[in-house]
Structures are given as structure tokens and as C-alpha cells.
Design a protein around this motif. Structure first.
Motif, PDB file in Angstrom:
ATOM      1  N   VAL A  89      56.242  12.009  41.923  1.00 23.03           N
ATOM      2  CA  VAL A  89      57.287  12.655  42.716  1.00 23.03           C
ATOM      3  C   VAL A  89      56.850  14.084  43.014  1.00 23.03           C
ATOM      4  CG1 VAL A  89      59.177  11.220  41.871  1.00 23.03           C
ATOM      5  CG2 VAL A  89      58.587  13.299  40.649  1.00 23.03           C
ATOM      6  N   THR A  90      57.304  14.599  44.153  1.00 15.72           N
ATOM      7  CA  THR A  90      56.896  15.929  44.602  1.00 15.72           C
ATOM      8  C   THR A  90      58.110  16.731  45.044  1.00 15.72           C
ATOM      9  OG1 THR A  90      54.747  15.109  45.339  1.00 15.72           O
ATOM     10  CG2 THR A  90      55.482  17.171  46.291  1.00 15.72           C
ATOM     11  N   TRP A  91      58.093  18.012  44.711  1.00 14.32           N
ATOM     12  CA  TRP A  91      59.105  18.964  45.163  1.00 14.32           C
ATOM     13  C   TRP A  91      58.403  20.024  45.994  1.00 14.32           C
ATOM     14  CZ3 TRP A  91      60.290  23.905  42.275  1.00 14.32           C
ATOM     15  CH2 TRP A  91      61.290  24.635  42.926  1.00 14.32           C
ATOM     16  N   LYS A  92      58.852  20.201  47.248  1.00 12.41           N
ATOM     17  CA  LYS A  92      58.336  21.271  48.100  1.00 12.41           C
ATOM     18  C   LYS A  92      59.165  22.514  47.810  1.00 12.41           C
ATOM     19  CE  LYS A  92      56.867  18.211  51.791  1.00 12.41           C
ATOM     20  NZ  LYS A  92      57.099  17.810  53.189  1.00 12.41           N
ATOM     21  N   THR A  93      58.530  23.521  47.249  1.00 10.08           N
ATOM     22  CA  THR A  93      59.234  24.730  46.831  1.00 10.08           C
ATOM     23  C   THR A  93      59.587  25.607  48.044  1.00 10.08           C
ATOM     24  OG1 THR A  93      57.233  26.052  46.572  1.00 10.08           O
ATOM     25  CG2 THR A  93      57.919  24.719  44.672  1.00 10.08           C
ATOM     26  N   PRO A  94      60.565  26.496  47.904  1.00 11.37           N
ATOM     27  CA  PRO A  94      60.928  27.396  49.008  1.00 11.37           C
ATOM     28  C   PRO A  94      59.810  28.385  49.368  1.00 11.37           C
ATOM     29  CG  PRO A  94      62.663  27.348  47.338  1.00 11.37           C
ATOM     30  CD  PRO A  94      61.505  26.584  46.792  1.00 11.37           C
ATOM     31  N   TRP A  95      58.830  28.612  48.489  1.00  9.43           N
ATOM     32  CA  TRP A  95      57.760  29.582  48.749  1.00  9.43           C
ATOM     33  C   TRP A  95      56.477  28.888  49.201  1.00  9.43           C
ATOM     34  CZ3 TRP A  95      60.287  28.889  44.150  1.00  9.43           C
ATOM     35  CH2 TRP A  95      59.600  28.185  43.163  1.00  9.43           C
TER      36      TRP A  95
ATOM     37  N   TYR B   1      50.005  21.474  41.081  1.00 12.14           N
ATOM     38  CA  TYR B   1      50.710  22.510  41.844  1.00 12.14           C
ATOM     39  C   TYR B   1      49.802  22.991  42.961  1.00 12.14           C
ATOM     40  CZ  TYR B   1      53.261  26.686  43.081  1.00 12.14           C
ATOM     41  OH  TYR B   1      53.951  27.632  43.779  1.00 12.14           O
ATOM     42  N   GLU B   2      50.302  23.005  44.191  1.00  7.67           N
ATOM     43  CA  GLU B   2      49.533  23.466  45.350  1.00  7.67           C
ATOM     44  C   GLU B   2      50.338  24.529  46.064  1.00  7.67           C
ATOM     45  OE1 GLU B   2      47.864  20.130  47.808  1.00  7.67           O
ATOM     46  OE2 GLU B   2      49.106  18.952  46.434  1.00  7.67           O
ATOM     47  N   VAL B   3      49.639  25.509  46.639  1.00  5.81           N
ATOM     48  CA  VAL B   3      50.295  26.555  47.411  1.00  5.81           C
ATOM     49  C   VAL B   3      49.562  26.719  48.735  1.00  5.81           C
ATOM     50  CG1 VAL B   3      50.859  29.023  47.506  1.00  5.81           C
ATOM     51  CG2 VAL B   3      50.998  27.818  45.347  1.00  5.81           C
ATOM     52  N   ASP B   4      50.311  26.757  49.845  1.00  7.35           N
ATOM     53  CA  ASP B   4      49.729  27.067  51.147  1.00  7.35           C
ATOM     54  C   ASP B   4      49.616  28.571  51.269  1.00  7.35           C
ATOM     55  OD1 ASP B   4      49.571  24.436  51.957  1.00  7.35           O
ATOM     56  OD2 ASP B   4      51.526  24.456  52.922  1.00  7.35           O
TER      57      ASP B   4
ATOM     58  N   GLY C 156      55.051  26.033  48.328  1.00 11.25           N
ATOM     59  CA  GLY C 156      54.271  25.364  47.303  1.00 11.25           C
ATOM     60  C   GLY C 156      54.706  23.921  47.157  1.00 11.25           C
ATOM     61  N   LYS C 157      53.926  23.160  46.431  1.00 10.30           N
ATOM     62  CA  LYS C 157      54.263  21.769  46.129  1.00 10.30           C
ATOM     63  C   LYS C 157      53.985  21.512  44.655  1.00 10.30           C
ATOM     64  CE  LYS C 157      52.315  18.468  48.497  1.00 10.30           C
ATOM     65  NZ  LYS C 157      51.635  17.610  49.486  1.00 10.30           N
ATOM     66  N   LEU C 158      54.977  21.003  43.951  1.00 10.24           N
ATOM     67  CA  LEU C 158      54.838  20.638  42.546  1.00 10.24           C
ATOM     68  C   LEU C 158      54.962  19.122  42.452  1.00 10.24           C
ATOM     69  CD1 LEU C 158      54.632  21.435  39.545  1.00 10.24           C
ATOM     70  CD2 LEU C 158      57.130  21.545  39.532  1.00 10.24           C
TER      71      LEU C 158
END
Length: 136
Positions: free
Chosen positions: A89-95, A132-135, A97-99
Motif C-alpha cells: 500500500v502507498t500513501w502520497k504525502t502532501p509534500w 520512501y520516495e520524494v520528488d 513524497g510517497k511512503l
């Protein structure tokens, strides 16, 4: 001494929007790899050629999504292939990012050709992951 690998792969992926915030996606990869071993690798436990197929089905709504991935590894000349299923499962963070949290190898059949000859029964179980990924 080192070894080199030759690889051929093709991947396709598509996503369909089901409303403004809901989607489903389907992707897949077919690949073939061949290890060109150095002289020291003779007798190594790694196979010198293999084929893999992967299919991923995902869906989500808003900032949350999930996916199921099925994989198949076939060694030419061997009658059985290694098959496994993973999910996450993945959550797209408001900043931006993807967890992602999940597990690979939740269910499997056959012998993993890259595991070696270790007979540890725990090696056949699920492998949890957190990514964890961040654009930028």
C-alpha cells in the motif's frame, strides 16, 4: 575477475482514471538475462540464464493506493519455475513524497534460483519492505 550480463526487456504500463481521484493501473514486464561468467564463476550457484515475467495490478483513490505483483522466474532447461506474489500500500504525502509498505514473496511456489542451497526454512517466507520516495 568480473562477469557481465546481457539483458533484454520490454515493459508496458497503463492507467485508467475512474473519476477525479480514483484509478486502476496494469503493468507488466517480460525480460531475459544471460550471465557471461568470468572463469572464476564456474560452479557458481547462480544460473547463467533466466527469464522473468512480472504483472502488477494497482488501484487507488485520493492519496492512497495499493498493488499486487506476481512474478515468475524460469531457468531454461528446468521443468519448474519460481512463482511469487507480493502486495503493498502507498500513501502520497502532501509534500510530494510517497511512503510504501508491503511484503514480497507473500505466497510462492517452486525453488528460487537466486536463493542458493541454504535450507533455512525462514528464507521461504514473506520479505517485508518500507520504501520512501520524494520528488525533487
Amino acid at each position: 575477475t568480473t562477469a557481465a550480463a546481457q539483458q533484454k526487456a520490454i515493459s508496458l504500463s497503463g492507467q485508467m482514471e475512474l473519476g477525479q481521484k480514483t484509478w486502476i493501473n496494469l503493468g507488466g514486464t517480460v525480460a531475459q538475462a544471460r550471465l557471461i561468467p568470468a572463469s572464476q564463476l564456474n560452479g557458481n550457484l547462480l544460473p547463467d540464464e533466466w527469464r522473468t515475467n512480472t504483472v502488477t495490478l494497482g488501484a487507488g483513490t485520493g492519496n492512497f493506493g495499493g498493488e499486487i505483483t506476481g512474478s515468475n522466474i524460469q531457468i531454461p532447461g528446468q521443468p519448474n519455475s519460481f512463482k511469487s506474489v507480493g502486495a503493498g500500500v502507498t500513501w502520497k504525502t502532501p509534500w510530494r513524497g510517497k511512503l510504501s509498505v508491503g511484503a514480497d514473496n507473500i505466497n510462492s511456489s517452486g525453488n528460487n534460483p537466486f536463493k542458493g542451497n541454504d535450507s533455512n526454512p525462514l528464507d521461504n517466507g514473506a520479505v517485508p519492505f518500507v520504501k520512501y520516495e520524494v520528488d525533487l
